[in-house]
Design a protein around this motif. Structure first.
Motif, PDB file in Angstrom:
ATOM      1  N   PHE A 200      51.276  22.063  40.495  1.00  0.00           N
ATOM      2  CA  PHE A 200      51.702  22.541  41.808  1.00  0.00           C
ATOM      3  C   PHE A 200      52.047  21.374  42.732  1.00  0.00           C
ATOM      4  CE2 PHE A 200      50.583  24.038  46.180  1.00  0.00           C
ATOM      5  CZ  PHE A 200      51.678  24.877  46.326  1.00  0.00           C
ATOM      6  N   ALA A 201      51.269  20.295  42.654  1.00  0.00           N
ATOM      7  CA  ALA A 201      51.558  19.123  43.485  1.00  0.00           C
ATOM      8  C   ALA A 201      52.915  18.527  43.135  1.00  0.00           C
ATOM      9  CB  ALA A 201      50.456  18.077  43.324  1.00  0.00           C
ATOM     10  N   ARG A 202      53.209  18.451  41.853  1.00  0.00           N
ATOM     11  CA  ARG A 202      54.501  17.932  41.414  1.00  0.00           C
ATOM     12  C   ARG A 202      55.640  18.863  41.836  1.00  0.00           C
ATOM     13  NH1 ARG A 202      57.859  13.897  40.538  1.00  0.00           N
ATOM     14  NH2 ARG A 202      59.096  14.049  38.645  1.00  0.00           N
ATOM     15  N   PHE A 203      55.390  20.157  41.763  1.00  0.00           N
ATOM     16  CA  PHE A 203      56.371  21.152  42.204  1.00  0.00           C
ATOM     17  C   PHE A 203      56.738  20.928  43.673  1.00  0.00           C
ATOM     18  CE2 PHE A 203      56.719  25.222  44.518  1.00  0.00           C
ATOM     19  CZ  PHE A 203      57.883  25.741  43.969  1.00  0.00           C
ATOM     20  N   LEU A 204      55.727  20.724  44.516  1.00  0.00           N
ATOM     21  CA  LEU A 204      55.995  20.490  45.935  1.00  0.00           C
ATOM     22  C   LEU A 204      56.785  19.199  46.137  1.00  0.00           C
ATOM     23  CD1 LEU A 204      52.582  21.474  47.578  1.00  0.00           C
ATOM     24  CD2 LEU A 204      54.699  22.800  47.535  1.00  0.00           C
ATOM     25  N   GLU A 205      56.470  18.196  45.358  1.00  0.00           N
ATOM     26  CA  GLU A 205      57.164  16.912  45.472  1.00  0.00           C
ATOM     27  C   GLU A 205      58.638  17.037  45.099  1.00  0.00           C
ATOM     28  OE1 GLU A 205      57.030  12.858  42.884  1.00  0.00           O
ATOM     29  OE2 GLU A 205      55.088  13.632  43.527  1.00  0.00           O
ATOM     30  N   GLN A 206      58.951  17.935  44.170  1.00  0.00           N
ATOM     31  CA  GLN A 206      60.326  18.091  43.695  1.00  0.00           C
ATOM     32  C   GLN A 206      61.227  18.824  44.691  1.00  0.00           C
ATOM     33  OE1 GLN A 206      59.594  20.239  40.092  1.00  0.00           O
ATOM     34  NE2 GLN A 206      59.482  18.384  38.818  1.00  0.00           N
ATOM     35  N   ARG A 207      60.636  19.590  45.636  1.00  0.00           N
ATOM     36  CA  ARG A 207      61.461  20.442  46.501  1.00  0.00           C
ATOM     37  C   ARG A 207      62.523  19.652  47.286  1.00  0.00           C
ATOM     38  NH1 ARG A 207      61.885  24.047  43.968  1.00  0.00           N
ATOM     39  NH2 ARG A 207      60.925  22.700  42.455  1.00  0.00           N
ATOM     40  N   PRO A 208      62.148  18.636  48.080  1.00  0.00           N
ATOM     41  CA  PRO A 208      63.184  17.918  48.842  1.00  0.00           C
ATOM     42  C   PRO A 208      64.142  17.131  47.956  1.00  0.00           C
ATOM     43  CG  PRO A 208      61.032  16.895  49.160  1.00  0.00           C
ATOM     44  CD  PRO A 208      60.786  18.174  48.441  1.00  0.00           C
ATOM     45  N   ARG A 209      63.670  16.631  46.811  1.00  0.00           N
ATOM     46  CA  ARG A 209      64.562  15.882  45.934  1.00  0.00           C
ATOM     47  C   ARG A 209      65.641  16.789  45.363  1.00  0.00           C
ATOM     48  NH1 ARG A 209      65.346  15.426  40.824  1.00  0.00           N
ATOM     49  NH2 ARG A 209      63.458  16.518  40.210  1.00  0.00           N
ATOM     50  N   GLN A 210      65.264  17.973  44.927  1.00  0.00           N
ATOM     51  CA  GLN A 210      66.256  18.888  44.375  1.00  0.00           C
ATOM     52  C   GLN A 210      67.246  19.345  45.442  1.00  0.00           C
ATOM     53  OE1 GLN A 210      64.357  22.065  42.196  1.00  0.00           O
ATOM     54  NE2 GLN A 210      63.546  20.697  40.635  1.00  0.00           N
ATOM     55  N   ALA A 211      66.783  19.477  46.683  1.00  0.00           N
ATOM     56  CA  ALA A 211      67.711  19.829  47.763  1.00  0.00           C
ATOM     57  C   ALA A 211      68.699  18.696  48.003  1.00  0.00           C
ATOM     58  CB  ALA A 211      66.937  20.148  49.037  1.00  0.00           C
ATOM     59  N   TYR A 212      68.238  17.466  47.918  1.00  0.00           N
ATOM     60  CA  TYR A 212      69.131  16.320  48.117  1.00  0.00           C
ATOM     61  C   TYR A 212      70.176  16.246  47.005  1.00  0.00           C
ATOM     62  CZ  TYR A 212      70.465  11.693  49.856  1.00  0.00           C
ATOM     63  OH  TYR A 212      71.151  10.635  50.383  1.00  0.00           O
ATOM     64  N   ASP A 213      69.836  16.734  45.807  1.00  0.00           N
ATOM     65  CA  ASP A 213      70.797  16.766  44.705  1.00  0.00           C
ATOM     66  C   ASP A 213      72.076  17.495  45.086  1.00  0.00           C
ATOM     67  OD1 ASP A 213      69.240  15.346  42.910  1.00  0.00           O
ATOM     68  OD2 ASP A 213      68.445  17.125  41.903  1.00  0.00           O
ATOM     69  N   ASP A 214      71.976  18.461  45.999  1.00  0.00           N
ATOM     70  CA  ASP A 214      73.149  19.261  46.355  1.00  0.00           C
ATOM     71  C   ASP A 214      74.224  18.464  47.079  1.00  0.00           C
ATOM     72  OD1 ASP A 214      72.391  21.598  45.139  1.00  0.00           O
ATOM     73  OD2 ASP A 214      71.499  22.492  46.917  1.00  0.00           O
ATOM     74  N   TRP A 215      73.895  17.254  47.536  1.00  0.00           N
ATOM     75  CA  TRP A 215      74.938  16.383  48.080  1.00  0.00           C
ATOM     76  C   TRP A 215      76.033  16.140  47.040  1.00  0.00           C
ATOM     77  CZ3 TRP A 215      76.523  14.742  52.655  1.00  0.00           C
ATOM     78  CH2 TRP A 215      75.632  14.712  53.740  1.00  0.00           C
ATOM     79  N   ALA A 216      75.681  16.247  45.761  1.00  0.00           N
ATOM     80  CA  ALA A 216      76.661  16.027  44.695  1.00  0.00           C
ATOM     81  C   ALA A 216      77.644  17.182  44.556  1.00  0.00           C
ATOM     82  CB  ALA A 216      75.946  15.810  43.361  1.00  0.00           C
ATOM     83  N   GLN A 217      77.318  18.324  45.152  1.00  0.00           N
ATOM     84  CA  GLN A 217      78.165  19.517  45.081  1.00  0.00           C
ATOM     85  C   GLN A 217      78.428  19.992  46.510  1.00  0.00           C
ATOM     86  OE1 GLN A 217      76.817  22.061  41.439  1.00  0.00           O
ATOM     87  NE2 GLN A 217      74.982  20.993  42.143  1.00  0.00           N
ATOM     88  N   PRO A 218      79.433  19.420  47.186  1.00  0.00           N
ATOM     89  CA  PRO A 218      79.618  19.616  48.628  1.00  0.00           C
ATOM     90  C   PRO A 218      79.731  21.075  49.071  1.00  0.00           C
ATOM     91  CG  PRO A 218      80.975  17.802  47.858  1.00  0.00           C
ATOM     92  CD  PRO A 218      80.399  18.439  46.635  1.00  0.00           C
ATOM     93  N   LEU A 219      80.479  21.900  48.338  1.00  0.00           N
ATOM     94  CA  LEU A 219      80.625  23.295  48.741  1.00  0.00           C
ATOM     95  C   LEU A 219      79.286  24.025  48.704  1.00  0.00           C
ATOM     96  CD1 LEU A 219      84.003  24.289  47.022  1.00  0.00           C
ATOM     97  CD2 LEU A 219      83.582  23.774  49.443  1.00  0.00           C
ATOM     98  N   ARG A 220      78.518  23.769  47.680  1.00  0.00           N
ATOM     99  CA  ARG A 220      77.189  24.363  47.561  1.00  0.00           C
ATOM    100  C   ARG A 220      76.288  23.886  48.705  1.00  0.00           C
ATOM    101  NH1 ARG A 220      73.674  25.722  42.700  1.00  0.00           N
ATOM    102  NH2 ARG A 220      71.560  25.079  43.219  1.00  0.00           N
ATOM    103  N   PHE A 221      76.388  22.596  49.017  1.00  0.00           N
ATOM    104  CA  PHE A 221      75.560  22.032  50.071  1.00  0.00           C
ATOM    105  C   PHE A 221      75.895  22.668  51.430  1.00  0.00           C
ATOM    106  CE2 PHE A 221      74.449  18.295  52.893  1.00  0.00           C
ATOM    107  CZ  PHE A 221      73.084  18.428  52.725  1.00  0.00           C
ATOM    108  N   VAL A 222      77.181  22.807  51.721  1.00  0.00           N
ATOM    109  CA  VAL A 222      77.603  23.426  52.979  1.00  0.00           C
ATOM    110  C   VAL A 222      77.142  24.879  53.041  1.00  0.00           C
ATOM    111  CG1 VAL A 222      79.613  24.175  54.305  1.00  0.00           C
ATOM    112  CG2 VAL A 222      79.536  21.863  53.356  1.00  0.00           C
ATOM    113  N   LEU A 223      77.207  25.567  51.908  1.00  0.00           N
ATOM    114  CA  LEU A 223      76.769  26.961  51.879  1.00  0.00           C
ATOM    115  C   LEU A 223      75.295  27.082  52.250  1.00  0.00           C
ATOM    116  CD1 LEU A 223      77.249  29.941  51.175  1.00  0.00           C
ATOM    117  CD2 LEU A 223      76.716  29.380  48.797  1.00  0.00           C
ATOM    118  N   PHE A 224      74.468  26.194  51.719  1.00  0.00           N
ATOM    119  CA  PHE A 224      73.046  26.265  52.051  1.00  0.00           C
ATOM    120  C   PHE A 224      72.789  25.851  53.499  1.00  0.00           C
ATOM    121  CE2 PHE A 224      72.210  26.209  47.381  1.00  0.00           C
ATOM    122  CZ  PHE A 224      71.462  27.376  47.352  1.00  0.00           C
ATOM    123  N   LEU A 225      73.564  24.900  54.017  1.00  0.00           N
ATOM    124  CA  LEU A 225      73.422  24.560  55.434  1.00  0.00           C
ATOM    125  C   LEU A 225      73.731  25.758  56.318  1.00  0.00           C
ATOM    126  CD1 LEU A 225      75.081  21.013  55.558  1.00  0.00           C
ATOM    127  CD2 LEU A 225      72.652  21.533  55.830  1.00  0.00           C
TER     128      LEU A 225
END
Length: 325
Positions: A200-225
């Motif tokens: 669970f601790a590792r899961f929490l740590e992964q949350r912001p990193r996986q969100a930052y991954d969306d910078w690689a897919q601009p349309l997806r990133f804008v959609l979530f914003l």
């Protein structure tokens, strides 16, 4: 097993403890079936413990000094490719668990492809793994998921000079690089590879990193914003519409579960977590935006990485400019 495979495992222990018995048993099992190369970026004490446990059935080496990458996993992969003996190579995280059938299938697909993208699923399924499974199912509903393991052809990857190790979303970077170089990429969404869930601790740590991954897919990133303000407006003004949106997310995840024999490995409960995962990603997309605009990046394994992944046009231009040979 008839397929001839090498298997590269980049690993880095976070503590001085030895590896789990379960991981060692899995690696010993692998060592009887494939050419196993473990590239270990752990500290000196952990490395020695690992070497004592694993060197009898695997090639166990540290990352090469001349391979410099911000992303330690890529450094491990590029180091490991120097030591493998077979042309068909599996790259996998330390929580991925192949079996005889999936190794055989991967070897068969790699005989006709330069990169193979299978599908991971979590087993066992604590509640936070179901939360992350909703992400997998939504990705399957609209396209393909990004697993923690890929198959590659060693000669092809070496011929193009490897791939960029200064990005966060390294699997997407590898897929895009092979595609940009004209390699054959095979999606195998019904080749299901088991993955052990994180703590669970590792899961929490992964949350912001996986969100930052969306910078690689601009349309997806804008959609979530845009989704974050839409959720807030729905709570305040149109709660019925919010319920409809949540239902649509659950249906979409259910579609991802139904596609390509997904019902064989994905449970019926995980699609219910889709609205929660979307809400999480919509909130953390703003955190990723603030980090980037503030001139920083995403913390990762003791460093900070700015780029999530290179865009395909950048990779095509870079590959065209490489000297022949």
């Amino acid at each position: 097993m008839s397929a001839r495979l090498s298997y590269v495992l980049p690993i880095r222990s976070r503590s001085g403890d030895g590896p789990s018995d379960e991981l060692t048993e899995y690696l010993a099992w692998l060592g009887e079936r494939v050419d196993l190369v473990i590239v270990d970026g752990s500290g000196p004490s952990s490395f020695l413990i690992h070497h004592d446990r694993w060197s009898g059935f695997a090639t166990h080496v540290p990352p090469a000094d001349d391979v410099r990458c911000a992303n330690g996993k890529v450094r491990g992969v590029l180091t490991g490719l120097r030591s493998v003996r077979e042309e068909s190579v599996v790259i996998a995280d330390d929580d991925v668990r192949y079996d005889d059938a999936t190794l055989e299938d991967m070897g068969r697909l790699l005989s006709e492809a330069d990169l193979v993208r299978p599908q991971n699923y979590f087993d066992p399924l604590p509640w936070h793994a179901r939360w992350d499974t909703a992400r997998i199912l939504l990705n399957r509903a609209i396209g393909s998921d990004f697993p923690g393991t890929l198959g590659v052809r060693r000669s092809f990857l070496r011929s193009i000079g490897g791939y960029d190790g200064d990005v966060l979303f390294e699997n997407l970077e590898l897929i895009r690089t092979v595609t940009a170089a004209g390699g054959r990429v095979v999606d195998a969404p019904s080749l299901f590879i088991r993955r052990r869930p994180p703590t669970f601790a590792r899961f929490l740590e992964q949350r912001p990193r996986q969100a930052y991954d969306d910078w690689a897919q601009p349309l997806r990133f804008v959609l979530f914003l845009a989704t974050g303000p839409a959720i807030a407006a729905g709570i305040l003004r149109r709660p019925r519409g919010l319920g409809l949106a949540a239902g649509s997310a659950i249906l979409a995840a259910g579609l991802g579960r139904a596609r390509n024999d997904g019902r064989d490995v994905f449970d019926r409960i995980s699609p219910l977590f889709a609205p929660l995962w979307i809400g999480e990603r919509a909130a953390l997309a703003w955190v990723a935006l603030i980090r980037r605009l503030a001139g920083g990046g995403c913390p990762y394994a003791g460093t900070v990485i700015i780029r999530a992944a290179n865009q395909p046009r950048v990779l095509r231009r870079r590959l065209r400019s490489r000297p022949s040979g």
